[in-house]
Design a protein around this motif. Structure first.
Motif, short mmCIF file in Angstrom:
data_model
loop_
_atom_site.label_atom_id
_atom_site.label_comp_id
_atom_site.label_asym_id
_atom_site.label_seq_id
_atom_site.Cartn_x
_atom_site.Cartn_y
_atom_site.Cartn_z
N UNK A 25 -9.65 -10.45 1.41
CA UNK A 25 -8.47 -9.90 0.75
C UNK A 25 -7.95 -10.90 -0.26
N UNK A 26 -7.77 -10.45 -1.51
CA UNK A 26 -7.18 -11.28 -2.56
C UNK A 26 -5.76 -10.80 -2.85
N UNK A 27 -4.83 -11.73 -2.91
CA UNK A 27 -3.44 -11.44 -3.26
C UNK A 27 -3.30 -11.57 -4.77
N UNK A 28 -3.19 -10.43 -5.47
CA UNK A 28 -3.07 -10.44 -6.93
C UNK A 28 -1.62 -10.31 -7.38
N UNK A 29 -0.69 -10.53 -6.48
CA UNK A 29 0.72 -10.44 -6.84
C UNK A 29 1.22 -9.01 -6.73
N UNK A 30 1.12 -8.24 -7.79
CA UNK A 30 1.58 -6.86 -7.79
C UNK A 30 0.50 -5.89 -7.34
N UNK A 31 -0.69 -6.37 -7.09
CA UNK A 31 -1.81 -5.58 -6.58
C UNK A 31 -2.48 -6.35 -5.45
N UNK A 32 -3.32 -5.67 -4.70
CA UNK A 32 -4.16 -6.34 -3.69
C UNK A 32 -5.58 -5.79 -3.84
N UNK A 33 -6.56 -6.66 -3.62
CA UNK A 33 -7.96 -6.27 -3.80
C UNK A 33 -8.73 -6.77 -2.59
N UNK A 34 -9.62 -5.93 -2.07
CA UNK A 34 -10.36 -6.34 -0.87
C UNK A 34 -11.82 -5.97 -0.98
N UNK A 35 -12.61 -6.70 -0.22
CA UNK A 35 -14.06 -6.46 -0.11
C UNK A 35 -14.35 -6.36 1.37
N UNK A 36 -14.90 -5.23 1.78
CA UNK A 36 -14.99 -4.91 3.21
C UNK A 36 -16.40 -4.48 3.57
N UNK A 37 -16.88 -5.01 4.69
CA UNK A 37 -18.11 -4.55 5.32
C UNK A 37 -17.72 -4.01 6.68
N UNK A 38 -18.11 -2.77 6.98
CA UNK A 38 -17.72 -2.16 8.25
C UNK A 38 -18.85 -1.35 8.84
N UNK A 39 -18.93 -1.33 10.15
CA UNK A 39 -19.81 -0.39 10.83
C UNK A 39 -19.20 1.01 10.73
N UNK A 40 -19.98 2.03 11.08
CA UNK A 40 -19.51 3.41 10.97
C UNK A 40 -18.29 3.64 11.85
N UNK A 41 -17.36 4.45 11.35
CA UNK A 41 -16.16 4.78 12.11
C UNK A 41 -15.49 6.01 11.52
N UNK A 42 -14.51 6.56 12.25
CA UNK A 42 -13.68 7.66 11.77
C UNK A 42 -12.27 7.14 11.54
N UNK A 43 -11.59 7.72 10.57
CA UNK A 43 -10.26 7.24 10.22
C UNK A 43 -9.33 8.41 9.92
N UNK A 44 -8.02 8.12 9.96
CA UNK A 44 -7.00 9.10 9.58
C UNK A 44 -5.80 8.33 9.06
N UNK A 45 -5.02 8.97 8.19
CA UNK A 45 -3.80 8.33 7.71
C UNK A 45 -2.81 8.20 8.85
N UNK A 46 -1.89 7.25 8.71
CA UNK A 46 -0.87 7.05 9.74
C UNK A 46 0.18 8.14 9.60
N UNK A 47 0.43 8.93 10.65
CA UNK A 47 1.39 10.04 10.53
C UNK A 47 2.76 9.55 10.07
N UNK A 48 3.37 10.31 9.18
CA UNK A 48 4.65 9.91 8.62
C UNK A 48 5.74 9.74 9.65
N UNK A 49 5.73 10.56 10.70
CA UNK A 49 6.81 10.49 11.68
C UNK A 49 6.66 9.32 12.65
N UNK A 50 5.50 8.66 12.64
CA UNK A 50 5.31 7.53 13.56
C UNK A 50 5.25 6.20 12.83
N UNK A 51 5.10 6.22 11.51
CA UNK A 51 4.91 4.95 10.81
C UNK A 51 6.21 4.15 10.76
N UNK A 52 6.08 2.86 10.85
CA UNK A 52 7.24 1.97 10.75
C UNK A 52 7.27 1.28 9.39
N UNK A 53 6.27 1.50 8.58
CA UNK A 53 6.19 0.84 7.29
C UNK A 53 5.92 1.89 6.23
N UNK A 54 6.65 1.81 5.13
CA UNK A 54 6.51 2.80 4.07
C UNK A 54 5.36 2.40 3.15
#
Length: 383
Positions: free
Chosen positions: A89-118
């Motif tokens: 992860x690179x901190x570009x100040x007003x942006x962030x950029x990442x390079x990721x290697x991952x094994x296979x997985x399933x994902x979903x967005x964080x539900x709005x009613x449960x998230x603590x961070x906007x």
């Protein structure tokens, strides 16, 4: 610094994936800068997390934790075989950029009613190998090597990824109005066009060259990235299938601006917003459904603004004064809502013990646990 974490050098073994995804044309991105002998020069802050340095039975859980602020990764009962995940992860100040290697997985967005961070950023993802498939609010799409995909963390989506390496640029909503218009029109789509491939080439070149770029060149680098997004993803009749989708997104951006301008207005509510937007109750409900509704969204923005004020050492007002300015008439009610939203109290923020949501200096980010840094950095973009 933790024993299983280190500042990032270039990962030469992964360069074959860059060659696989990139076109043969020259990449239009800032050139690498030679290292200077000046004591004042420094590299762009970059951090790395590798699950191989975590006990095998904890690898997947640590990978899930690193993405918990932006995604819910699927559960896995069997953790005995471990999980491969590498994250730069690179901190570009007003942006962030990442390079990721991952094994296979399933994902979903964080539900709005449960998230603590906007975390309402856009993500621009370029797979270097493998495939990412997504089901979004209105359609499904997928893309492989070299195809830019645009997601919105503030809306519902789910999907899966094969064993993959990818690059991700995180763009906050308030980064630039023109960029917001472009990304709003393109969100939840795979940009498999000539201009989209040019942006992909830019990302690939950026990832290869960032380790050699000095921090003093960040303004130029961010400016170049901003220009590339505008140029390569600019909506046109030929690449927008339905006119209603971008119109709805522009309307949502207008709604966000109205909410931000009325945070201190106690008379502001869903009916006022609906009249300002000149839309129906049903239209307003649909627009803010991914955020838990208008009232939840408005309160969340007020709490975020209060958090920023409480974390500001130059703001000497009492907590109740900050709460009242943001339309909380009762101090106890404000404290309960604040703790429910962030997991800690206004007093802890005022005392300096909690400051992660609005901002976190790079020095503090460096001391955070490796699996927590991506979330810290994404929250920092709200500052």
């Amino acid at each position: 610094m933790n024993a299983h974490d280190h500042i990032v050098p270039s990962d030469a073994p992964l360069d074959q994936n860059f060659a696989h995804a990139a076109s043969a044309s020259a990449v239009n991105c800032p050139p690498p800068q030679s290292k200077r002998s000046s004591a004042g020069s420094s590299s762009i802050p970059a951090f790395k997390f590798d699950t191989r340095r975590v006990p095998i039975d904890q690898q997947y859980d640590s990978w899930r934790k690193s993405f918990s602020s932006m995604l819910e990764l699927s559960e896995r009962r069997d953790r005995s075989c471990g999980f491969e995940g590498k994250q730069t992860v690179w901190d570009l100040g007003s942006l962030a950029f990442s390079r990721i290697r991952t094994s296979a997985l399933e994902f979903a967005s964080v539900p709005g009613h449960t998230r603590r961070e906007a975390l309402d950023h856009w993500t621009l993802t370029v797979p270097l190998d493998g495939t990412i498939s997504t089901v979004g609010p209105a359609s499904s799409f997928q893309g492989g090597a070299g195809v830019v995909q645009v997601h919105s963390l503030g809306r519902w989506f789910e999907g899966n990824v094969t064993d993959s390496e990818m690059l991700i640029l995180f763009v906050p909503r308030d980064f630039d109005p023109e960029v917001a218009h472009v990304l709003g029109a393109a969100e939840f789509s795979a940009i498999d066009t000539a201009m989209g491939r040019l942006l992909s080439d830019y990302f690939i070149g950026l990832a290869k060259r960032l380790p050699a770029v000095e921090a003093e060149y960040l303004p130029e680098l961010v400016g170049a990235t901003q220009s590339m997004i505008r140029a390569c993803l600019l909506p046109s009749p030929g690449n927008i299938e339905e006119a209603q989708a971008p119109i709805a997104r522009v309307l949502l951006e207008k709604a966000r601006r109205i909410v931000q301008s009325r945070l201190f207005d106690p008379s502001f509510n869903a009916n006022v917003l609906r009249r300002d937007l000149a839309i129906s109750r049903t239209g307003l409900y649909r627009m803010f459904e991914p955020f838990g509704g208008v009232i939840h969204y408005l309160q969340h923005q007020r709490l975020l603004d209060a958090h920023a004020a409480l974390a500001n050492p130059n703001d000497k007002r009492r907590i109740i004064e900050i709460a009242e300015q943001r339309c909380f008439s009762d101090g106890a009610e404000f404290s309960r809502a604040f703790k429910r939203e962030f997991g800690y109290t206004p007093s802890e923020v005022r005392a300096g013990r909690k400051s992660g949501v609005p901002s976190m200096p790079t020095g503090e980010l460096a001391t955070a646990a490796p699996e927590e840094r991506l979330g810290v950095l994404l929250r920092k973009l709200h500052g």
